[in-house]
Design an enzyme around this catalytic site. Structure first.
Site, mmCIF file in Angstrom:
data_model
loop_
_atom_site.group_PDB
_atom_site.id
_atom_site.type_symbol
_atom_site.label_atom_id
_atom_site.label_comp_id
_atom_site.label_asym_id
_atom_site.label_seq_id
_atom_site.Cartn_x
_atom_site.Cartn_y
_atom_site.Cartn_z
ATOM 1 N N ASN A 23 1.107 -1.019 -0.437
ATOM 2 C CA ASN A 23 -0.343 0.040 0.161
ATOM 3 C C ASN A 23 0.672 1.362 0.089
ATOM 4 O O ASN A 23 0.553 2.606 -0.497
ATOM 5 C CB ASN A 23 -0.703 0.136 0.866
ATOM 6 C CG ASN A 23 -1.858 -1.044 0.903
ATOM 7 O OD1 ASN A 23 -2.356 -1.402 -0.217
ATOM 8 N ND2 ASN A 23 -2.865 -1.134 1.753
ATOM 9 N N ARG A 93 -8.640 -1.002 -6.448
ATOM 10 C CA ARG A 93 -9.403 0.119 -6.362
ATOM 11 C C ARG A 93 -7.616 1.450 -6.470
ATOM 12 O O ARG A 93 -8.518 2.366 -6.505
ATOM 13 C CB ARG A 93 -10.157 -0.454 -5.818
ATOM 14 C CG ARG A 93 -10.525 0.893 -4.669
ATOM 15 C CD ARG A 93 -11.518 0.568 -3.384
ATOM 16 N NE ARG A 93 -11.596 2.398 -3.181
ATOM 17 C CZ ARG A 93 -12.728 2.657 -2.907
ATOM 18 N NH1 ARG A 93 -13.290 2.693 -3.577
ATOM 19 N NH2 ARG A 93 -13.220 4.170 -2.502
ATOM 20 N N CYS A 117 -11.175 -5.334 -3.669
ATOM 21 C CA CYS A 117 -11.541 -6.297 -2.630
ATOM 22 C C CYS A 117 -12.697 -6.200 -2.465
ATOM 23 O O CYS A 117 -13.654 -4.771 -2.636
ATOM 24 C CB CYS A 117 -10.810 -6.429 -1.519
ATOM 25 S SG CYS A 117 -9.618 -7.403 -1.585
ATOM 26 N N ARG A 398 -2.180 -11.611 -4.761
ATOM 27 C CA ARG A 398 -2.756 -10.393 -4.662
ATOM 28 C C ARG A 398 -1.166 -9.131 -4.175
ATOM 29 O O ARG A 398 -1.362 -7.972 -3.992
ATOM 30 C CB ARG A 398 -3.611 -9.819 -4.706
ATOM 31 C CG ARG A 398 -4.550 -10.197 -6.106
ATOM 32 C CD ARG A 398 -6.120 -9.917 -5.916
ATOM 33 N NE ARG A 398 -6.053 -7.689 -5.558
ATOM 34 C CZ ARG A 398 -7.084 -7.291 -4.808
ATOM 35 N NH1 ARG A 398 -7.730 -7.868 -4.127
ATOM 36 N NH2 ARG A 398 -6.643 -6.314 -3.812
HETATM 37 N N1 EPU Z 1 -15.831 5.870 1.537
HETATM 38 C C1 EPU Z 1 -15.983 5.855 1.777
HETATM 39 N N2 EPU Z 1 -16.245 6.576 -0.010
HETATM 40 C C2 EPU Z 1 -15.062 7.030 -0.093
HETATM 41 C C3 EPU Z 1 -13.777 6.643 0.313
HETATM 42 C C4 EPU Z 1 -14.202 5.799 1.427
HETATM 43 O O1 EPU Z 1 -17.395 5.833 1.558
HETATM 44 O O2 EPU Z 1 -15.224 7.918 -0.972
HETATM 45 C C5 EPU Z 1 -15.265 4.364 3.166
HETATM 46 C C6 EPU Z 1 -14.788 2.737 2.747
HETATM 47 O O3 EPU Z 1 -16.472 2.437 1.772
HETATM 48 C C7 EPU Z 1 -14.559 1.956 3.693
HETATM 49 C C8 EPU Z 1 -14.182 3.613 4.395
HETATM 50 O O4 EPU Z 1 -14.122 4.974 3.531
HETATM 51 O O5 EPU Z 1 -15.687 2.079 4.466
HETATM 52 C C9 EPU Z 1 -12.300 3.695 4.825
HETATM 53 O O6 EPU Z 1 -11.829 3.250 3.343
HETATM 54 P P1 EPU Z 1 -11.146 3.772 2.869
HETATM 55 O O7 EPU Z 1 -10.917 4.702 1.942
HETATM 56 O O8 EPU Z 1 -9.368 3.680 3.712
HETATM 57 O O9 EPU Z 1 -10.333 2.390 2.097
HETATM 58 P P2 EPU Z 1 -8.788 2.955 0.999
HETATM 59 O O10 EPU Z 1 -8.257 3.653 0.819
HETATM 60 O O11 EPU Z 1 -9.613 1.929 -0.589
HETATM 61 C C10 EPU Z 1 -6.827 0.774 1.708
HETATM 62 C C11 EPU Z 1 -5.816 -0.351 1.539
HETATM 63 C C12 EPU Z 1 -7.180 -0.884 2.156
HETATM 64 C C13 EPU Z 1 -7.257 -0.969 4.030
HETATM 65 C C14 EPU Z 1 -7.602 0.968 3.633
HETATM 66 C C15 EPU Z 1 -8.428 0.583 5.955
HETATM 67 C C16 EPU Z 1 -4.403 1.219 -0.258
HETATM 68 C C17 EPU Z 1 -4.536 0.520 -1.711
HETATM 69 N N3 EPU Z 1 -5.683 -0.576 0.035
HETATM 70 O O12 EPU Z 1 -7.994 1.435 0.730
HETATM 71 O O13 EPU Z 1 -6.257 -2.245 1.995
HETATM 72 O O14 EPU Z 1 -7.976 -1.981 4.581
HETATM 73 O O15 EPU Z 1 -7.207 1.827 3.252
HETATM 74 O O16 EPU Z 1 -6.232 0.789 5.894
HETATM 75 O O17 EPU Z 1 -4.233 1.190 0.713
HETATM 76 C C18 EPU Z 1 -5.297 -4.824 1.658
HETATM 77 O O18 EPU Z 1 -4.670 -4.457 1.276
HETATM 78 O O19 EPU Z 1 -6.291 -5.224 1.349
HETATM 79 C C19 EPU Z 1 -6.807 -3.402 2.024
HETATM 80 C C20 EPU Z 1 -7.820 -4.112 1.396
#
Ligand code: EPU
Length: 417
Positions: A23, A93, A117, A398
């Site tokens: 990440n 994503r 995911c 992945r």
């Molecule tokens: N959310 C919204 N609207 C948005 C963006 C996010 O409602 O526009 C919500 C999401 O649905 C979720 C929450 O905010 O309920 C937090 O999600 P976040 O955006 O922080 O997740 P992400 O940025 O998509 C990253 C990691 C994930 C990890 C999460 C939380 C990366 C590429 N992915 O995802 O990693 O679970 O932060 O720490 O950095 C993994 O590595 O398996 C993975 C899923």
């Protein structure tokens, strides 16, 4: 790889090295779009998600070279396209983070709703709001989001909820945007601090990364510097759980325990004997561990990505543990498979489960619904007596490099099926 075949019920023993953080490297590759020069990235985990993003960079007109093991060079000088293809974006994503550098360099970008995911709805409304606040017009047509701006403008943006990739996208968008951008209620993950530190070494002016308030002074140009990726804290945590659940001795090396403080504190309270050094963690076989309630939380809290493997461990602990998933609304459904293996887990509602332990697990046909539930299934199968086959193993690839060979080296009986 389609399947992983696991013969469980055996103790493991040895050392396992943690790879670079998926990440962080995904965002570094996205940021390569800022530079005229090549960037060299070391400690890159060789996993499917990284190859998917490199494929997207190539599709846009960039180039990359695999220089040697875990070392890649990426060059985007000749990049021309700004529309991300559906077939590639649906796999990842994190492709959405490309929006920041693409808008900063070309003033436009388009993409379909990104994949990744299946752990909840995962909307992109915060990215849209943030980029609109920075002067971007956003249009949705033919299942594609179109982003366009004559000039990004600096802004004070308050995130309604904490989002890791939305924080990174706005941070990247702001690097070359004139004026001061302030991000409030920003995510604080170590991968964000590492990304900001590297960008600063390239001439960016970012303050406060790693706290909830990040201030970015836009600069005219960035100059490429090589970057070394920090260790993957989720991989390190997964291996600690693997050792604890299988009652094994493991030394987990090349990790950064300070990025796992809350997680390690919980394991200590559960009674897990560990020695913790600057960049390693030794786990010793324990007697019966104690149950523990857990709640996932944004960093520095307990990472949601460690929740599925933690649940497997809790099935082996004495007593009842309440697990509360607060980040994703769909990240507990894998527990059906653990119950098929004879775990005793009650789903109270989609965000809470009650795990009663200890329960010996039985080998079963399993599948990997997503990356982190996938590694949880591998750990459960290594705990269970007998042979389990885990389908959809590509999900595990992945995020975990060469997982079969690395597990074999510590004595696991695993093979590709
Ligand atoms: N959310 C919204 N609207 C948005 C963006 C996010 O409602 O526009 C919500 C999401 O649905 C979720 C929450 O905010 O309920 C937090 O999600 P976040 O955006 O922080 O997740 P992400 O940025 O998509 C990253 C990691 C994930 C990890 C999460 C939380 C990366 C590429 N992915 O995802 O990693 O679970 O932060 O720490 O950095 C993994 O590595 O398996 C993975 C899923």
């Amino acid at each position: 790889m389609n399947r992983i075949i696991v013969q469980g019920g055996k103790r493991l023993h040895g050392q396992i090295r943690v790879q670079g953080a998926k990440n962080e490297v995904l965002k570094v590759i996205a940021a390569s779009i800022f530079f005229d020069e090549k960037i060299q990235i070391t400690n890159v985990p060789e996993i499917a998600d990284i190859f998917h993003l490199l494929e997207i960079i190539e599709d846009l007109g960039g180039q990359w070279v695999h220089k040697k093991e875990h070392v890649y060079a990426v060059e985007t000088k000749n990049l021309k396209k700004t529309n991300l293809s559906k077939s590639l974006t649906s796999k990842l994503r994190a492709a959405i983070v490309l929006l920041g550098p693409l808008l900063a360099r070309f003033g436009k970008a388009s993409l379909p709703h990104p994949g990744g995911c299946a752990i909840g709805r995962r909307p992109i409304d915060i990215f849209i709001k943030g980029l609109q606040a920075m002067g971007t017009r956003v249009r949705y047509a033919n299942e594609t989001y179109y982003f366009q701006t004559a000039q990004l403008r600096s802004v004070k943006f308050v995130f309604p909820i904490i989002s890791v990739t939305a924080t990174e996208t706005l941070l990247l968008a702001a690097c070359l945007t004139p004026g001061q951008t302030v991000l409030i209620n920003a995510a604080q993950e170590p991968e964000i601090s590492a990304l900001a530190a590297w960008l600063n070494s390239c001439g960016a002016k970012i303050k406060g990364a790693g706290t909830s308030k990040i201030i970015i002074e836009g600069v005219k140009k960035l100059k490429a510097k090589d970057v070394e990726i920090i260790p993957d804290r989720i991989e390190a945590g997964s291996f600690v759980i693997l050792a604890a659940a299988t009652q094994s001795y493991l030394k987990i090396t090349h990790c950064q325990p300070e990025h796992l403080s809350v997680f390690l504190e919980i394991l200590k309270e559960m009674g897990l004997p560990m020695k913790i050094g600057q960049n390693w963690i030794e786990v010793f076989p324990a007697g019966r561990l104690r149950a523990h309630h857990i709640v996932t939380h944004e960093y520095p809290g307990l990472a949601t990505d460690l929740q599925p493997p933690m649940t497997v461990l809790l099935t082996q602990c004495q007593g009842q543990s309440l697990v509360r998933e607060t980040i994703y609304e769909g990240r507990l459904f894998y527990v059906d498979m653990l119950n098929r293996m004879a775990a005793n887990i009650l789903m109270c509602d989609p965000s809470r489960i009650l795990v009663t332990g200890p329960t010996p697990l039985r080998a079963k046909p399993l599948e990997s619904p997503d990356l982190r539930a996938g590694i949880a299934m591998v750990i459960a199968a290594l705990v269970a007596r007998g042979t389990s086959e885990i389908a959809n193993a590509y999900q595990i690839e992945r995020g975990y490099e060469n997982i079969i060979n690395r597990l074999k080296k510590i004595g696991a009986h695993v093979k590709a099926g």
